[in-house]
Design a protein around this motif. Structure first.
Motif: not given
Length: 341
Positions: A36-42, A267-273, A282-291, A307-308
């Protein structure tokens, strides 16, 4: 294998998929729940003076500030938790930026696959420790060959995934003294094709992303092989959250996957493009305290931010079901400039 696939499908229908735990010829990918996430632009407010490039890594310090390691100018950028640009660090230190981590004291650790070194920097970018010799890629208890990542253990000890050239894990004490190593190139348990990322859980178990082996191998603190999660894709980057869930950036299938501590796919999020919410390596990643999820998206030259949504998982399956590795195949060119050099 047929029975295992049926078991995976049953688990998926219940909202959770299980990673394979023994070596095989490759995964048969089934639908998995959509996170349950949405991508955020800018999200990032980057000044025009920053020259963009391939983004290799992203990491957060204890203040929640976001550090971006890119192959541009400058290489290492700091933003606050809202995405406001603060400063650049370490100009002139890096050749080919790769991995980026923070230790418990907020020191900055980087791996450089171009110069074959691991650097420890303080908050201001001063060099505190150098491991390896610049521009010398080799095997030895003091040398690396394209080191990929760093993880932190007991009493200041740390581990280096080394990496592209040496297919091993190296252990050092807090002062950089070599303690031990394990691994070699291969497909057997305890061997690696490309140990690309490494994290350590609260029980001091060590998780190694064997990127080209298509598995996560799990070891005890002394390097004894325990088990592996196989058939999961191409684990490029790993991150472990306080609930001991393992997050994986899959740079071969271009998605982010969350695992529970037992290796079940949450679960998973994202797709090629190239669009919003899509990845190319997608190479490395981090997850913040706010998820929030931050993903270093190499060939899109950006950090993707998810963003959750604030809603509970609905049981809806991700619309993207991988079938093969993407953005990978290439053939030799044969056009005019090749024929007329």
């Amino acid at each position: 294998m047929k029975g295992l696939r049926c078991f995976i499908l049953v688990m998926v229908c219940c909202g959770v998929a299980l990673a394979q735990t023994s070596a095989g010829k490759g995964p048969a990918f089934e639908p998995v729940p959509e996170l349950p996430y949405r991508a955020t632009a800018n999200f990032f407010q980057t000044p025009l003076s920053v020259v963009a490039g391939e983004v290799s890594a992203v990491s957060l310090n204890s203040k929640g500030h976001i550090f971006v390691f890119q192959r541009g100018k400058p290489d290492l950028l700091e933003y606050d938790e809202a995405g406001k640009y603060l400063r650049s660090i370490g100009e002139g230190l890096f050749t080919v930026p790769h991995g980026l981590r923070f230790d418990a004291d907020d020191n900055i650790w980087v791996t450089d696959t171009g110069s074959h070194i691991v650097l420890k920097l303080d908050h201001d970018g001063r060099v505190l420790m150098v491991l390896g010799r610049k521009n010398v890629g080799a095997e030895g208890d003091w040398l690396f060959n394209k080191p990929a990542d760093v993880a932190f253990g007991k009493n200041g000890e740390f581990f280096v995934a080394d990496g592209y050239g040496n297919s091993r894990i190296m252990k050092f004490d807090r002062n950089g003294k070599f303690l031990k190593q394990w691994g070699s190139f291969g497909e057997q348990p305890g061997q690696f094709q490309l140990p690309h990322s490494i994290v350590i859980d609260k029980q001091w178990r060590i998780y190694v992303a064997d990127r080209e082996g298509g598995r996560i191998q799990i070891f005890d603190y002394d390097g004894k092989f325990l088990k592996e999660w196989d058939g999961i894709g191409y684990p490029y980057g790993l991150f472990i959250t306080p609930d001991q869930h393992i997050w994986m950036s899959d740079g071969g299938l271009d998605r982010v996957v969350e695992f529970d501590p037992e290796g079940r796919i949450v679960g998973a999020v994202g797709e090629p493009g190239h669009g919003l919410g899509q990845f190319v390596w997608p190479h490395f990643l981090a997850v913040g305290p706010d998820r929030k999820i931050y993903v270093a998206d190499v060939l899109n030259w950006r950090v993707d931010v998810f963003v959750p949504t604030g809603t509970a998982p609905t049981g809806k399956m991700s619309p993207y079901v991988p079938t093969k590795r993407v953005f990978n195949e290439q053939i030799k060119s044969s056009g005019w400039s090749i024929r007329h050099p």
